[in-house]
Design an enzyme around this catalytic site. Structure first.
Site, PDB file in Angstrom:
ATOM      1  N   HIS A  72      -1.457 -10.825  -4.699  1.00 16.51           N
ATOM      2  CA  HIS A  72      -0.017 -10.518  -4.698  1.00 16.51           C
ATOM      3  C   HIS A  72       0.834 -11.605  -5.363  1.00 16.51           C
ATOM      4  O   HIS A  72       1.764 -11.312  -6.095  1.00 16.51           O
ATOM      5  CB  HIS A  72       0.476 -10.327  -3.271  1.00 16.51           C
ATOM      6  CG  HIS A  72      -0.249  -9.235  -2.546  1.00 16.51           C
ATOM      7  ND1 HIS A  72      -0.243  -7.935  -2.974  1.00 16.51           N
ATOM      8  CD2 HIS A  72      -1.008  -9.268  -1.430  1.00 16.51           C
ATOM      9  CE1 HIS A  72      -0.971  -7.202  -2.146  1.00 16.51           C
ATOM     10  NE2 HIS A  72      -1.451  -7.988  -1.210  1.00 16.51           N
ATOM     11  N   HIS A  99       0.839  -1.216   0.000  1.00 15.58           N
ATOM     12  CA  HIS A  99       0.000   0.000   0.000  1.00 15.58           C
ATOM     13  C   HIS A  99       0.871   1.262   0.000  1.00 15.58           C
ATOM     14  O   HIS A  99       0.512   2.262  -0.614  1.00 15.58           O
ATOM     15  CB  HIS A  99      -0.949   0.015   1.209  1.00 15.58           C
ATOM     16  CG  HIS A  99      -1.802  -1.213   1.295  1.00 15.58           C
ATOM     17  ND1 HIS A  99      -2.387  -1.637   2.453  1.00 15.58           N
ATOM     18  CD2 HIS A  99      -2.162  -2.119   0.345  1.00 15.58           C
ATOM     19  CE1 HIS A  99      -3.055  -2.755   2.216  1.00 15.58           C
ATOM     20  NE2 HIS A  99      -2.930  -3.068   0.952  1.00 15.58           N
ATOM     21  N   HIS A 118      -9.713  -2.109  -3.956  1.00 11.14           N
ATOM     22  CA  HIS A 118      -8.531  -2.408  -3.157  1.00 11.14           C
ATOM     23  C   HIS A 118      -7.588  -3.365  -3.895  1.00 11.14           C
ATOM     24  O   HIS A 118      -6.365  -3.225  -3.820  1.00 11.14           O
ATOM     25  CB  HIS A 118      -8.891  -2.976  -1.778  1.00 11.14           C
ATOM     26  CG  HIS A 118      -7.650  -3.150  -0.957  1.00 11.14           C
ATOM     27  ND1 HIS A 118      -7.031  -2.095  -0.314  1.00 11.14           N
ATOM     28  CD2 HIS A 118      -6.860  -4.223  -0.761  1.00 11.14           C
ATOM     29  CE1 HIS A 118      -5.930  -2.517   0.250  1.00 11.14           C
ATOM     30  NE2 HIS A 118      -5.790  -3.817   0.000  1.00 11.14           N
ATOM     31  N   ASP A 161      -3.655  -2.821  -4.674  1.00  5.86           N
ATOM     32  CA  ASP A 161      -2.598  -3.813  -4.421  1.00  5.86           C
ATOM     33  C   ASP A 161      -1.778  -4.059  -5.682  1.00  5.86           C
ATOM     34  O   ASP A 161      -0.541  -4.135  -5.638  1.00  5.86           O
ATOM     35  CB  ASP A 161      -3.219  -5.157  -4.002  1.00  5.86           C
ATOM     36  CG  ASP A 161      -3.616  -5.189  -2.531  1.00  5.86           C
ATOM     37  OD1 ASP A 161      -3.153  -4.336  -1.754  1.00  5.86           O
ATOM     38  OD2 ASP A 161      -4.389  -6.104  -2.160  1.00  5.86           O
TER      39      ASP A 161
HETATM   40 ZN    ZN Z   1      -3.899  -4.738   0.120  1.00  2.72          ZN
END
Ligand code: ZN
Length: 308
Positions: free
Chosen positions: A265, A81, A238, A242
Protein backbone atom coordinates in the site's frame (compact mmCIF):
# COMPACT_ATOMS: atom_id res chain seq x y z
CA UNK A 1 -14.29 -2.69 -18.16
CA UNK A 2 -13.92 0.38 -20.32
CA UNK A 3 -17.52 1.55 -20.17
CA UNK A 4 -18.38 4.77 -21.98
CA UNK A 5 -20.39 6.22 -19.14
CA UNK A 6 -19.78 6.53 -15.42
CA UNK A 7 -21.72 4.09 -13.28
CA UNK A 8 -23.21 3.81 -9.82
CA UNK A 9 -25.57 1.49 -7.96
CA UNK A 10 -29.28 1.63 -8.72
CA UNK A 11 -30.19 1.36 -5.04
CA UNK A 12 -28.62 1.32 -1.60
CA UNK A 13 -27.02 -1.73 0.01
CA UNK A 14 -26.28 -2.54 3.64
CA UNK A 15 -23.86 -4.90 5.31
CA UNK A 16 -21.95 -5.28 8.58
CA UNK A 17 -18.78 -6.90 9.71
CA UNK A 18 -15.73 -6.82 11.91
CA UNK A 19 -12.68 -4.62 11.26
CA UNK A 20 -9.43 -6.53 10.78
CA UNK A 21 -7.32 -4.14 12.82
CA UNK A 22 -9.79 -2.66 15.33
CA UNK A 23 -11.82 -5.86 15.83
CA UNK A 24 -14.92 -3.63 16.06
CA UNK A 25 -18.18 -4.12 14.18
CA UNK A 26 -19.01 -1.54 11.52
CA UNK A 27 -22.34 -1.10 9.77
CA UNK A 28 -21.95 0.03 6.18
CA UNK A 29 -24.46 1.48 3.74
CA UNK A 30 -23.49 2.02 0.10
CA UNK A 31 -25.65 4.68 -1.54
CA UNK A 32 -25.87 5.57 -5.23
CA UNK A 33 -23.61 8.48 -6.16
CA UNK A 34 -23.97 11.29 -8.68
CA UNK A 35 -21.77 11.84 -11.73
CA UNK A 36 -18.21 13.06 -11.20
CA UNK A 37 -18.57 12.64 -7.43
CA UNK A 38 -16.19 9.69 -7.13
CA UNK A 39 -16.23 7.52 -4.03
CA UNK A 40 -16.95 9.31 -0.77
CA UNK A 41 -16.93 7.82 2.72
CA UNK A 42 -19.24 9.32 5.33
CA UNK A 43 -18.63 8.61 9.01
CA UNK A 44 -22.24 8.61 10.23
CA UNK A 45 -21.14 8.09 13.86
CA UNK A 46 -19.87 11.68 13.73
CA UNK A 47 -22.10 14.71 13.27
CA UNK A 48 -19.68 17.13 11.66
CA UNK A 49 -16.82 17.14 9.16
CA UNK A 50 -17.55 13.51 8.44
CA UNK A 51 -16.98 13.28 4.67
CA UNK A 52 -13.75 11.67 3.46
CA UNK A 53 -13.02 11.55 -0.25
CA UNK A 54 -11.41 8.37 -1.55
CA UNK A 55 -8.38 10.05 -3.03
CA UNK A 56 -4.67 9.21 -2.87
CA UNK A 57 -3.90 12.67 -1.46
CA UNK A 58 -5.99 11.77 1.65
CA UNK A 59 -3.97 8.64 2.48
CA UNK A 60 -2.25 9.21 5.82
CA UNK A 61 -1.10 5.73 6.65
CA UNK A 62 -0.50 2.77 4.40
CA UNK A 63 1.50 0.45 6.63
CA UNK A 64 -0.69 -2.66 6.81
CA UNK A 65 -3.81 -1.19 5.26
CA UNK A 66 -4.84 2.00 3.52
CA UNK A 67 -6.18 4.73 5.83
CA UNK A 68 -7.86 7.87 4.52
CA UNK A 69 -8.18 11.08 6.51
CA UNK A 70 -9.96 14.34 5.74
CA UNK A 71 -8.72 17.85 6.58
CA UNK A 72 -10.40 17.63 10.02
CA UNK A 73 -8.51 14.49 11.03
CA UNK A 74 -11.50 12.16 10.56
CA UNK A 75 -10.39 8.76 9.29
CA UNK A 76 -11.61 5.60 7.63
CA UNK A 77 -9.30 2.61 7.28
CA UNK A 78 -8.84 -0.69 5.43
CA UNK A 79 -10.65 0.75 2.42
CA UNK A 80 -8.65 -1.13 -0.22
CA UNK A 81 -10.64 -4.36 -0.72
CA UNK A 82 -13.98 -2.55 -0.94
CA UNK A 83 -12.44 -0.08 -3.41
CA UNK A 84 -11.02 -2.98 -5.43
CA UNK A 85 -14.55 -4.47 -5.62
CA UNK A 86 -15.90 -1.15 -6.90
CA UNK A 87 -13.11 -1.03 -9.51
CA UNK A 88 -13.82 -4.59 -10.64
CA UNK A 89 -17.61 -4.24 -10.82
CA UNK A 90 -17.29 -0.89 -12.57
CA UNK A 91 -18.69 1.61 -10.07
CA UNK A 92 -17.30 5.13 -10.36
CA UNK A 93 -19.53 7.06 -7.96
CA UNK A 94 -20.92 6.09 -4.55
CA UNK A 95 -21.35 7.36 -1.01
CA UNK A 96 -20.26 4.81 1.58
CA UNK A 97 -21.76 5.49 5.00
CA UNK A 98 -19.96 3.79 7.88
CA UNK A 99 -20.56 4.07 11.63
CA UNK A 100 -17.01 3.26 12.74
CA UNK A 101 -13.45 3.87 11.65
CA UNK A 102 -12.71 0.62 9.81
CA UNK A 103 -14.32 -1.03 6.77
CA UNK A 104 -15.22 -4.66 7.64
CA UNK A 105 -12.66 -7.23 6.52
CA UNK A 106 -15.36 -9.81 5.62
CA UNK A 107 -13.53 -12.95 4.38
CA UNK A 108 -10.25 -11.07 3.79
CA UNK A 109 -10.78 -10.85 0.02
CA UNK A 110 -13.16 -8.92 -2.24
CA UNK A 111 -15.46 -11.92 -2.76
CA UNK A 112 -18.07 -10.99 -0.14
CA UNK A 113 -18.14 -7.34 -1.26
CA UNK A 114 -18.74 -8.36 -4.87
CA UNK A 115 -21.50 -10.77 -3.86
CA UNK A 116 -23.18 -7.93 -1.94
CA UNK A 117 -22.70 -5.41 -4.78
CA UNK A 118 -24.16 -7.82 -7.33
CA UNK A 119 -27.48 -7.78 -5.45
CA UNK A 120 -28.29 -4.41 -7.04
CA UNK A 121 -28.27 -3.32 -10.64
CA UNK A 122 -25.53 -1.08 -11.94
CA UNK A 123 -26.88 2.22 -13.20
CA UNK A 124 -25.39 4.27 -16.01
CA UNK A 125 -24.98 8.00 -15.42
CA UNK A 126 -24.91 10.74 -18.05
CA UNK A 127 -21.27 11.78 -17.69
CA UNK A 128 -18.54 9.92 -19.54
CA UNK A 129 -16.05 7.86 -17.60
CA UNK A 130 -12.72 9.43 -16.64
CA UNK A 131 -9.41 7.90 -17.68
CA UNK A 132 -5.78 8.43 -16.80
CA UNK A 133 -3.65 7.22 -19.69
CA UNK A 134 0.07 6.74 -19.24
CA UNK A 135 2.16 8.26 -22.05
CA UNK A 136 5.71 7.66 -20.77
CA UNK A 137 7.23 5.18 -18.36
CA UNK A 138 7.27 6.32 -14.72
CA UNK A 139 9.06 4.37 -12.01
CA UNK A 140 9.66 4.42 -8.30
CA UNK A 141 12.32 2.45 -6.47
CA UNK A 142 12.32 2.23 -2.67
CA UNK A 143 15.11 -0.04 -1.47
CA UNK A 144 14.29 -3.50 -2.80
CA UNK A 145 10.75 -2.54 -3.70
CA UNK A 146 10.03 -1.30 -7.20
CA UNK A 147 7.01 -0.16 -9.17
CA UNK A 148 6.70 1.24 -12.67
CA UNK A 149 4.00 1.98 -15.21
CA UNK A 150 4.29 2.19 -18.97
CA UNK A 151 1.78 2.83 -21.75
CA UNK A 152 -1.01 0.37 -22.54
CA UNK A 153 -3.64 1.83 -24.88
CA UNK A 154 -6.59 -0.28 -23.84
CA UNK A 155 -6.40 -1.54 -20.28
CA UNK A 156 -4.91 -1.61 -16.83
CA UNK A 157 -2.49 -4.51 -16.71
CA UNK A 158 -0.70 -5.49 -13.50
CA UNK A 159 2.39 -7.65 -13.43
CA UNK A 160 3.32 -8.37 -9.80
CA UNK A 161 6.12 -10.35 -8.23
CA UNK A 162 6.48 -11.35 -4.59
CA UNK A 163 9.58 -12.77 -3.03
CA UNK A 164 9.35 -14.22 0.49
CA UNK A 165 11.89 -16.30 2.38
CA UNK A 166 9.01 -18.51 3.48
CA UNK A 167 8.77 -21.51 1.15
CA UNK A 168 4.98 -21.60 0.91
CA UNK A 169 4.79 -18.00 -0.33
CA UNK A 170 8.20 -18.08 -2.03
CA UNK A 171 8.57 -16.37 -5.36
CA UNK A 172 5.14 -15.80 -6.92
CA UNK A 173 4.41 -13.89 -10.10
CA UNK A 174 1.23 -13.11 -11.94
CA UNK A 175 0.17 -10.76 -14.70
CA UNK A 176 -3.46 -9.71 -14.99
CA UNK A 177 -5.25 -7.59 -17.54
CA UNK A 178 -8.25 -5.96 -15.84
CA UNK A 179 -10.04 -5.45 -19.15
CA UNK A 180 -9.79 -8.91 -20.65
CA UNK A 181 -8.89 -11.53 -18.04
CA UNK A 182 -11.11 -13.56 -15.73
CA UNK A 183 -10.69 -11.86 -12.35
CA UNK A 184 -12.16 -14.61 -10.14
CA UNK A 185 -8.82 -15.65 -8.67
CA UNK A 186 -7.96 -12.01 -8.01
CA UNK A 187 -11.12 -11.05 -6.12
CA UNK A 188 -11.25 -14.32 -4.18
CA UNK A 189 -7.68 -14.05 -2.89
CA UNK A 190 -7.40 -13.29 0.81
CA UNK A 191 -5.05 -11.15 2.81
CA UNK A 192 -2.23 -13.15 4.40
CA UNK A 193 0.41 -13.11 7.08
CA UNK A 194 3.11 -15.24 8.61
CA UNK A 195 2.16 -16.87 11.91
CA UNK A 196 5.45 -15.64 13.40
CA UNK A 197 4.48 -12.01 12.68
CA UNK A 198 1.06 -12.16 14.37
CA UNK A 199 2.29 -11.38 17.88
CA UNK A 200 4.34 -8.44 16.63
CA UNK A 201 1.39 -7.03 14.68
CA UNK A 202 -1.00 -7.48 17.63
CA UNK A 203 1.45 -5.72 19.97
CA UNK A 204 1.22 -2.69 17.67
CA UNK A 205 -2.52 -2.71 18.38
CA UNK A 206 -3.28 -4.02 14.88
CA UNK A 207 -5.01 -7.16 13.58
CA UNK A 208 -7.23 -7.31 16.69
CA UNK A 209 -10.02 -8.78 14.54
CA UNK A 210 -7.75 -11.09 12.57
CA UNK A 211 -8.50 -14.82 12.42
CA UNK A 212 -8.36 -17.78 10.08
CA UNK A 213 -11.82 -16.65 8.90
CA UNK A 214 -10.41 -13.51 7.31
CA UNK A 215 -6.73 -14.13 6.56
CA UNK A 216 -4.47 -16.84 5.23
CA UNK A 217 -1.94 -17.67 7.94
CA UNK A 218 1.30 -19.41 6.99
CA UNK A 219 3.38 -21.22 9.59
CA UNK A 220 6.68 -22.63 8.33
CA UNK A 221 5.76 -24.92 5.43
CA UNK A 222 2.02 -24.99 6.11
CA UNK A 223 -1.11 -22.96 5.44
CA UNK A 224 -3.07 -23.14 8.71
CA UNK A 225 -6.52 -22.48 7.19
CA UNK A 226 -8.85 -25.43 6.65
CA UNK A 227 -9.03 -26.11 2.94
CA UNK A 228 -5.66 -24.47 2.25
CA UNK A 229 -5.39 -21.85 -0.47
CA UNK A 230 -8.24 -20.79 -2.78
CA UNK A 231 -5.92 -20.69 -5.79
CA UNK A 232 -2.26 -21.50 -6.43
CA UNK A 233 -1.12 -17.88 -6.59
CA UNK A 234 -3.36 -16.56 -3.81
CA UNK A 235 -0.58 -14.49 -2.21
CA UNK A 236 0.46 -12.53 -5.28
CA UNK A 237 -3.16 -12.37 -6.48
CA UNK A 238 -4.10 -10.65 -3.22
CA UNK A 239 -1.32 -8.10 -3.74
CA UNK A 240 -2.75 -7.39 -7.21
CA UNK A 241 -6.20 -6.90 -5.63
CA UNK A 242 -4.71 -4.45 -3.11
CA UNK A 243 -3.00 -2.55 -5.90
CA UNK A 244 -6.14 -2.11 -7.97
CA UNK A 245 -8.08 -0.92 -4.90
CA UNK A 246 -5.37 1.61 -4.17
CA UNK A 247 -5.34 2.68 -7.84
CA UNK A 248 -9.02 3.65 -7.63
CA UNK A 249 -7.77 6.37 -5.28
CA UNK A 250 -6.40 8.09 -8.39
CA UNK A 251 -10.03 9.03 -9.15
CA UNK A 252 -9.68 7.56 -12.65
CA UNK A 253 -9.66 4.29 -14.55
CA UNK A 254 -6.00 3.80 -15.40
CA UNK A 255 -4.71 2.75 -18.82
CA UNK A 256 -1.18 1.46 -18.40
CA UNK A 257 0.96 -1.56 -17.61
CA UNK A 258 2.19 -1.78 -14.04
CA UNK A 259 5.23 -3.80 -13.04
CA UNK A 260 5.59 -4.19 -9.30
CA UNK A 261 8.16 -6.06 -7.25
CA UNK A 262 7.60 -6.55 -3.50
CA UNK A 263 5.17 -3.62 -3.37
CA UNK A 264 2.40 -2.78 -0.94
CA UNK A 265 0.00 0.00 0.00
CA UNK A 266 2.70 2.50 0.94
CA UNK A 267 4.69 2.05 -2.28
CA UNK A 268 1.48 2.28 -4.37
CA UNK A 269 0.44 5.49 -2.64
CA UNK A 270 3.87 7.09 -3.09
CA UNK A 271 3.74 5.99 -6.71
CA UNK A 272 0.35 7.62 -7.34
CA UNK A 273 1.76 10.85 -5.90
CA UNK A 274 4.74 10.54 -8.27
CA UNK A 275 2.51 9.86 -11.31
CA UNK A 276 0.45 13.01 -10.64
CA UNK A 277 3.67 15.04 -10.27
CA UNK A 278 4.77 14.03 -13.82
CA UNK A 279 2.22 15.98 -15.81
CA UNK A 280 3.84 15.28 -19.19
CA UNK A 281 3.78 11.52 -18.63
CA UNK A 282 0.01 11.09 -18.56
CA UNK A 283 -3.17 12.33 -20.13
CA UNK A 284 -6.56 12.74 -18.42
CA UNK A 285 -9.72 12.47 -20.47
CA UNK A 286 -13.33 11.41 -20.39
CA UNK A 287 -14.17 8.40 -22.55
CA UNK A 288 -13.22 8.75 -26.18
CA UNK A 289 -12.28 6.25 -28.87
CA UNK A 290 -10.06 3.58 -27.42
CA UNK A 291 -8.16 1.63 -30.03
CA UNK A 292 -8.30 -2.09 -29.42
CA UNK A 293 -5.90 -4.64 -30.83
CA UNK A 294 -7.61 -6.71 -33.53
CA UNK A 295 -6.14 -9.83 -31.99
CA UNK A 296 -8.46 -9.50 -29.03
CA UNK A 297 -11.65 -11.44 -29.39
CA UNK A 298 -14.37 -9.27 -27.95
CA UNK A 299 -17.34 -10.72 -26.18
CA UNK A 300 -20.36 -8.98 -24.74
CA UNK A 301 -18.93 -8.25 -21.33
CA UNK A 302 -15.64 -6.81 -22.56
CA UNK A 303 -16.89 -4.88 -25.57
CA UNK A 304 -15.79 -1.28 -25.70
CA UNK A 305 -18.33 0.95 -27.35
CA UNK A 306 -16.70 3.34 -29.74
CA UNK A 307 -17.73 6.83 -28.95
CA UNK A 308 -16.82 10.14 -30.47
ZN1 ZN B 1 -5.23 -6.55 1.20
Amino acid sequence: MNEVYQQTLSDQLNFSGKGLHTGKISNVKILPGVENQGIIFKRVDLENNNLIKANFSNVTSAKLCTTLQNEFGVQVSTVEHLLASLYIIGIDNAVIEIDNVEVPIMDGSAKDFLEILKKKEIKKLNAKRKYLKILDKIELVDGKREISIEPNETALEVNFQLNYKNNVIGNQKNCVNFQFDDLTDIYQSRTFCLFDDIEKIKKLGLAQGGSLDNAVVVKDDKVLNDGGLRNKKEFVNHKILDLVGDFLLSGYRVLGKVNCYQGGHELTNNFLRKIFSKKKSYELFQHKDIIISKKINLNQSTKIAVNA
